[in-house]
Design an enzyme around this catalytic site. Structure first.
Site, mmCIF file in Angstrom:
data_model
loop_
_atom_site.group_PDB
_atom_site.id
_atom_site.type_symbol
_atom_site.label_atom_id
_atom_site.label_comp_id
_atom_site.label_asym_id
_atom_site.label_seq_id
_atom_site.Cartn_x
_atom_site.Cartn_y
_atom_site.Cartn_z
ATOM 1 N N CYS A 94 50.788 68.082 49.891
ATOM 2 C CA CYS A 94 50.777 67.064 48.896
ATOM 3 C C CYS A 94 51.872 67.339 47.827
ATOM 4 C CB CYS A 94 49.336 66.887 48.264
ATOM 5 S SG CYS A 94 48.123 66.339 49.529
ATOM 6 N N HIS A 261 49.782 62.759 42.016
ATOM 7 C CA HIS A 261 49.344 62.866 43.509
ATOM 8 C C HIS A 261 47.764 62.176 43.544
ATOM 9 C CE1 HIS A 261 48.677 63.534 47.578
ATOM 10 N NE2 HIS A 261 47.584 64.287 47.287
ATOM 11 N N ASN A 291 44.710 59.192 50.568
ATOM 12 C CA ASN A 291 45.641 59.972 50.209
ATOM 13 C C ASN A 291 46.514 60.245 51.295
ATOM 14 O OD1 ASN A 291 46.884 62.779 49.761
ATOM 15 N ND2 ASN A 291 45.209 63.784 49.930
HETATM 16 N N1 ACO Z 1 30.002 59.811 53.289
HETATM 17 C C1 ACO Z 1 28.733 60.295 53.090
HETATM 18 N N2 ACO Z 1 28.298 61.387 52.390
HETATM 19 C C2 ACO Z 1 29.146 62.193 52.434
HETATM 20 C C3 ACO Z 1 30.743 62.158 52.766
HETATM 21 C C4 ACO Z 1 31.097 60.776 53.146
HETATM 22 N N3 ACO Z 1 32.152 60.555 53.515
HETATM 23 N N4 ACO Z 1 31.286 63.172 52.685
HETATM 24 C C5 ACO Z 1 30.386 64.202 52.055
HETATM 25 N N5 ACO Z 1 29.096 63.597 51.925
HETATM 26 C C6 ACO Z 1 27.964 64.184 51.820
HETATM 27 C C7 ACO Z 1 27.645 65.486 51.851
HETATM 28 O O1 ACO Z 1 27.526 66.161 53.110
HETATM 29 C C8 ACO Z 1 26.970 66.160 50.671
HETATM 30 O O2 ACO Z 1 25.459 65.876 51.166
HETATM 31 P P1 ACO Z 1 24.439 66.774 50.755
HETATM 32 O O3 ACO Z 1 24.271 66.889 49.024
HETATM 33 O O4 ACO Z 1 23.269 66.186 51.582
HETATM 34 O O5 ACO Z 1 24.734 68.309 51.202
HETATM 35 C C9 ACO Z 1 27.114 65.172 49.608
HETATM 36 O O6 ACO Z 1 27.984 64.023 50.175
HETATM 37 C C10 ACO Z 1 27.875 65.784 48.481
HETATM 38 O O7 ACO Z 1 29.037 66.082 48.984
HETATM 39 P P2 ACO Z 1 30.343 67.047 48.005
HETATM 40 O O8 ACO Z 1 31.203 67.701 49.000
HETATM 41 O O9 ACO Z 1 29.464 68.128 47.213
HETATM 42 O O10 ACO Z 1 30.672 65.864 47.321
HETATM 43 P P3 ACO Z 1 31.864 65.773 46.266
HETATM 44 O O11 ACO Z 1 31.053 64.984 44.975
HETATM 45 O O12 ACO Z 1 32.407 67.222 45.877
HETATM 46 O O13 ACO Z 1 32.944 64.987 47.094
HETATM 47 C C11 ACO Z 1 35.236 65.264 47.809
HETATM 48 C C12 ACO Z 1 33.655 65.466 47.908
HETATM 49 C C13 ACO Z 1 35.489 63.606 47.823
HETATM 50 C C14 ACO Z 1 35.925 65.558 49.121
HETATM 51 C C15 ACO Z 1 35.596 65.750 46.677
HETATM 52 O O14 ACO Z 1 35.274 67.124 46.461
HETATM 53 C C16 ACO Z 1 37.134 65.830 46.660
HETATM 54 O O15 ACO Z 1 37.712 64.787 46.296
HETATM 55 N N6 ACO Z 1 37.721 67.078 46.448
HETATM 56 C C17 ACO Z 1 39.339 67.075 46.466
HETATM 57 C C18 ACO Z 1 39.753 66.705 47.641
HETATM 58 C C19 ACO Z 1 41.190 66.827 47.800
HETATM 59 O O16 ACO Z 1 41.858 67.022 46.950
HETATM 60 N N7 ACO Z 1 41.745 66.671 49.115
HETATM 61 C C20 ACO Z 1 43.039 66.586 49.461
HETATM 62 C C21 ACO Z 1 43.780 67.965 49.434
HETATM 63 S S1 ACO Z 1 45.304 67.891 49.030
HETATM 64 C C22 ACO Z 1 46.335 68.183 50.337
HETATM 65 O O17 ACO Z 1 47.406 69.014 50.144
HETATM 66 C C23 ACO Z 1 45.972 67.900 51.703
#
Ligand code: ACO
Length: 335
Positions: A94, A261, A291
């Site tokens: 990214c 980003h 993304n």
């Molecule tokens: N749909 C429904 N539920 C979901 C989904 C989905 N797509 N994804 C996760 N959940 C559920 C999980 O299973 C969890 O359920 P549980 O509580 O029963 O265990 C619940 O939602 C909460 O999950 P978290 O992972 O705690 O959710 P969070 O609020 O942290 O959001 C997310 C997750 C969106 C991935 C967030 O952490 C995020 O955006 N992080 C940054 C990611 C990022 O920057 N990625 C790109 C990397 S950059 C690169 O170089 C490629």
């Protein structure tokens, strides 16, 4: 989002409220990041009114190359009709386009190049955890139910699979005056954080470098610690912008617009908050694209430019955080 909810246990509401993504595009099978990248390069050259023969440097950034070797750089150079020029490939995920801008700018400043093109292009579709019936539903070629095993596998990967979209963007750079263009930049890398998001399979420490067991174990897909990534990105991008603006006696308050980003709309909002600037200074487009990794900064810059947000004399901050981890910021005065 609604289509994704047909192939995995998710919902439009969850994706929208947790990530800000409303839709994203997937390339057709057979269309790779080289084709998207070459199209972006040609469009950027036409927009800049620069002939392909004038370009003497290409910097390509991708984490989803067409083939394992060689890199996309020579393939895009050839496909875009550029001459036999220096063509570099960067792998900063990214942060790839940001690193590309800094590298191209350095080579322009030292006189090693006179017209550079930086391109970020990604086709993530190939590693998304979808089987044939799921892809059929997404592409409108399969009306029946999704195979239950495919549904379970897609649900296992839902936290990262809903984030990514395919796309490409490119920029043409040439040497300019001292008070315009890239005024300062700060780049950082720290492999201590490499497990925040990584693809552990496919690599030459393993013999053979890829096998069915790795595929079966999901080693060829991203493994992501979403929460920790979120935390690091929110800390690192504002710090980098403070450092880059500070290098030329400015502060983030001086920026007219920040091209950040787009990994999560909540990260973008938190960056604005950390910088103490209004949300409008750090705009987002993740709703429309997801993304797009190395393609995010040029796509967003293009849209802001079209919207009149980067008029001559504007002070623009670029910032990104990506797998590696790599991050940083650049400060740019629009010529
Ligand atoms: N749909 C429904 N539920 C979901 C989904 C989905 N797509 N994804 C996760 N959940 C559920 C999980 O299973 C969890 O359920 P549980 O509580 O029963 O265990 C619940 O939602 C909460 O999950 P978290 O992972 O705690 O959710 P969070 O609020 O942290 O959001 C997310 C997750 C969106 C991935 C967030 O952490 C995020 O955006 N992080 C940054 C990611 C990022 O920057 N990625 C790109 C990397 S950059 C690169 O170089 C490629």
């Amino acid at each position: 989002n609604a289509q994704l909810a047909e192939v995995m246990d998710t919902s439009d509401d969850w994706i929208r409220s947790r990530t800000g993504v409303e839709r994203r595009r997937y390339a057709e099978p057979g269309v790779g990041s080289v084709e998207l990248g070459a199209r972006a390069v040609r469009a950027a050259l036409a927009d800049a009114d620069v002939d392909p023969e004038e370009v003497d440097l290409l910097v390509s950034a991708t984490m989803t190359p067409d083939v394992f070797a060689p890199a996309n750089a020579p393939l895009i150079q050839h496909a875009a009709g550029l001459g036999p020029i220096a063509a570099y490939e960067l792998r900063q995920q990214c942060a790839g386009f940001l690193y590309g801008l800094e590298m191209a700018n350095s080579l322009l400043e030292t006189g090693r190049a006179s017209v550079a093109v930086v391109v970020g292009a990604e086709v993530h579709a190939g590693y998304l955890p979808f089987g044939p019936t799921a892809w059929g539903r997404l592409r409108g070629t399969h009306a029946g139910p999704v195979d239950p095993d495919e549904y379970a596998k897609a649900t296992e990967g839902r936290a990262w699979a809903v984030l990514f979209g395919d796309g490409a963007g490119a920029a043409v750079l040439r040497r300019g005056g001292a008070d315009e263009g890239f005024l300062a930049g700060r780049l950082f890398s720290d492999g201590a954080h490499h497990e925040l998001i990584h693809v552990p399979g496919i690599g030459f420490r393993h013999q053979p470098y890829i096998d069915a067991a790795q595929l079966e174990a999901g080693m060829c897909e991203p493994h992501m610690n979403g929460m920790e990534l979120f935390r690091q990105a929110v800390r690192a991008m504002p710090e980098a912008l403070v450092a880059a603006t500070g290098a030329v006696g400015l502060t983030p308050d001086d920026l007219d617009v920040v091209v950040a980003h787009q990994a999560n709309a909540r990260i973008v909002a938190a960056v604005a908050n950390q910088l103490g600037v209004s949300d409008d200074v750090v705009p987002g487009n993740i709703a429309a694209h997801g993304n797009t990794t190395a393609a995010t900064l040029p796509i967003l810059y293009h849209e802001l430019r079209e919207a009149g947000r980067t008029a001559s004399g504007s002070l623009v901050g670029f910032t990104a955080f990506g797998a590696g981890a790599h991050w940083g910021a650049s400060v740019y005065r629009t010529p």
